[in-house]
Design a protein around this motif. Structure first.
Motif, short mmCIF file in Angstrom:
data_model
loop_
_atom_site.label_atom_id
_atom_site.label_comp_id
_atom_site.label_asym_id
_atom_site.label_seq_id
_atom_site.Cartn_x
_atom_site.Cartn_y
_atom_site.Cartn_z
N LYS A 115 0.62 18.82 1.34
CA LYS A 115 0.92 18.90 -0.09
C LYS A 115 -0.36 19.08 -0.90
O LYS A 115 -0.36 19.77 -1.93
N ARG A 116 -1.43 18.47 -0.43
CA ARG A 116 -2.71 18.61 -1.13
C ARG A 116 -3.21 20.06 -1.08
O ARG A 116 -3.69 20.61 -2.07
N GLU A 117 -3.08 20.67 0.10
CA GLU A 117 -3.51 22.07 0.24
C GLU A 117 -2.67 22.99 -0.65
O GLU A 117 -3.19 23.88 -1.31
N GLU A 118 -1.37 22.73 -0.67
CA GLU A 118 -0.47 23.53 -1.51
C GLU A 118 -0.81 23.34 -2.99
O GLU A 118 -0.81 24.30 -3.77
N THR A 119 -1.12 22.10 -3.38
CA THR A 119 -1.46 21.80 -4.77
C THR A 119 -2.75 22.47 -5.18
O THR A 119 -2.88 23.00 -6.30
N LEU A 120 -3.75 22.49 -4.30
CA LEU A 120 -5.02 23.15 -4.59
C LEU A 120 -4.81 24.65 -4.84
O LEU A 120 -5.44 25.23 -5.73
N LYS A 121 -3.91 25.25 -4.07
CA LYS A 121 -3.59 26.67 -4.28
C LYS A 121 -2.93 26.87 -5.64
O LYS A 121 -3.23 27.83 -6.35
N GLN A 122 -2.02 25.95 -5.99
CA GLN A 122 -1.35 26.04 -7.28
C GLN A 122 -2.34 25.87 -8.43
O GLN A 122 -2.25 26.56 -9.45
N ILE A 123 -3.30 24.97 -8.25
CA ILE A 123 -4.31 24.74 -9.28
C ILE A 123 -5.13 26.01 -9.50
O ILE A 123 -5.40 26.40 -10.65
N GLU A 124 -5.52 26.65 -8.43
CA GLU A 124 -6.32 27.87 -8.54
C GLU A 124 -5.52 28.98 -9.22
O GLU A 124 -6.04 29.71 -10.07
N THR A 125 -4.24 29.08 -8.86
CA THR A 125 -3.37 30.09 -9.47
C THR A 125 -3.21 29.83 -10.96
O THR A 125 -3.31 30.75 -11.78
N LYS A 126 -2.94 28.56 -11.32
CA LYS A 126 -2.76 28.21 -12.73
C LYS A 126 -4.05 28.41 -13.51
O LYS A 126 -4.04 28.84 -14.67
N LYS A 127 -5.17 28.11 -12.86
CA LYS A 127 -6.47 28.28 -13.52
C LYS A 127 -6.73 29.75 -13.84
O LYS A 127 -7.16 30.11 -14.93
N GLU A 128 -6.44 30.61 -12.87
CA GLU A 128 -6.62 32.05 -13.08
C GLU A 128 -5.69 32.55 -14.17
O GLU A 128 -6.09 33.38 -15.00
N SER A 129 -4.46 32.04 -14.17
CA SER A 129 -3.50 32.44 -15.19
C SER A 129 -3.97 32.02 -16.57
O SER A 129 -3.86 32.78 -17.54
N PHE A 130 -4.50 30.80 -16.65
CA PHE A 130 -4.98 30.28 -17.94
C PHE A 130 -6.18 31.09 -18.44
O PHE A 130 -6.26 31.45 -19.60
N ILE A 131 -7.11 31.37 -17.53
CA ILE A 131 -8.31 32.12 -17.92
C ILE A 131 -7.95 33.55 -18.33
O ILE A 131 -8.45 34.08 -19.32
N ASP A 132 -7.05 34.17 -17.55
CA ASP A 132 -6.68 35.56 -17.83
C ASP A 132 -6.00 35.71 -19.18
O ASP A 132 -6.08 36.78 -19.80
N SER A 133 -5.32 34.64 -19.64
CA SER A 133 -4.60 34.74 -20.91
C SER A 133 -5.40 34.18 -22.07
O SER A 133 -4.90 34.09 -23.19
#
Length: 244
Positions: A144-162
């Protein structure tokens, strides 16, 4: 450049920066909860509680504040090391009335009988988890930690891109002003999701520490009953059974 109400735009050398300065409901709710956290922490200090003491928390207030607490519940409880007390003894612990504008909020806190990772007043109703069981749940937490880290990176990229200043905005063409509010809401939504995933990661990290160090891992801190494996599989950081 003509500016609209609650929107600030600046143009320089063909580039346009647009800032939505409106206070959305989400931002106002977050501000309320941060202020509540400050008051609770002050009350903890005045009551002489230790930094790592867990507390039972009860308060009453107007509907808008209660809605804000519900929206940011995980943040409030994790920052104050608290759990909600649905049946408070108002004579115990510490109590304070605070003002939010014209509204009055009553806060009541008292030390939780559960301290740190050890159940002090609740006897564990069963044997400690075996090493094999702890190894299994450690694996669940790590996955779950590995999955969460991936989600964090995805959300971070989404936030930065917008965000203003990203490559999507580096254009000689200004946004249509009607889109500014929508863009701001999307940025806020992306940031809140990013913050939520980070908070979940904190819970998982604490569970990773507890899974071997805490002899009571896997047992409810309120009633002492064994937390079902099915629940631990889904929520390996939980310290409560469904009944509690």
């Amino acid at each position: 450049m003509k500016e609209k109400e609650n929107v600030v735009a600046v143009e320089d050398r063909g580039y346009v920066a647009i800032l939505d300065i409106r206070l959305t409901e989400g931002l106002m709710q977050e501000g309320m909860v941060r202020d509540l956290v400050r008051h609770i922490q002050t009350l903890r200090k005045e009551a002489g509680y230790n930094v790592d003491d867990r507390i039972k928390l009860w308060f009453s207030g107007p509907e808008n504040v209660m809605n804000a607490v519900k929206q940011f519940e995980d943040y409030l409880l994790s920052e104050t090391l608290a759990a909600f007390n649905n049946d408070p003894d108002e004579k115990a612990g510490a109590r304070r009335e605070i003002k939010f504008g014209n509204e009055t909020i009553i806060i009541n806190i008292k030390r939780d009988r559960y301290k740190g990772n050890i159940m002090s007043d609740v006897k564990r109703k069963g044997p400690k988890l075996t090493k094999k069981q702890r190894d299994h749940f450690r694996k669940v937490i790590l996955e779950k930690r590995e999955e969460t880290l991936k989600q964090i990176e995805t959300k971070k990229e989404s936030f930065i891109d917008s965000s203003p200043g990203s490559s999507q905005l580096d254009s000689n063409y200004a946004y249509h002003m009607a889109d500014v509010g929508t863009d701001a809401q999307e940025r806020e939504k992306a940031f809140m999701q990013y913050a939520r995933e980070n908070k979940f990661l904190t819970f998982l990290d604490k569970a990773l520490e507890r899974v071997y160090a805490d002899p009571d891992y896997g047992y409810c801190k309120e009633c002492g009953e064994r937390i079902p494996d099915e629940r631990l599989e889904e929520v390996p950081h939980t310290t409560h059974c469904v009944k509690a």
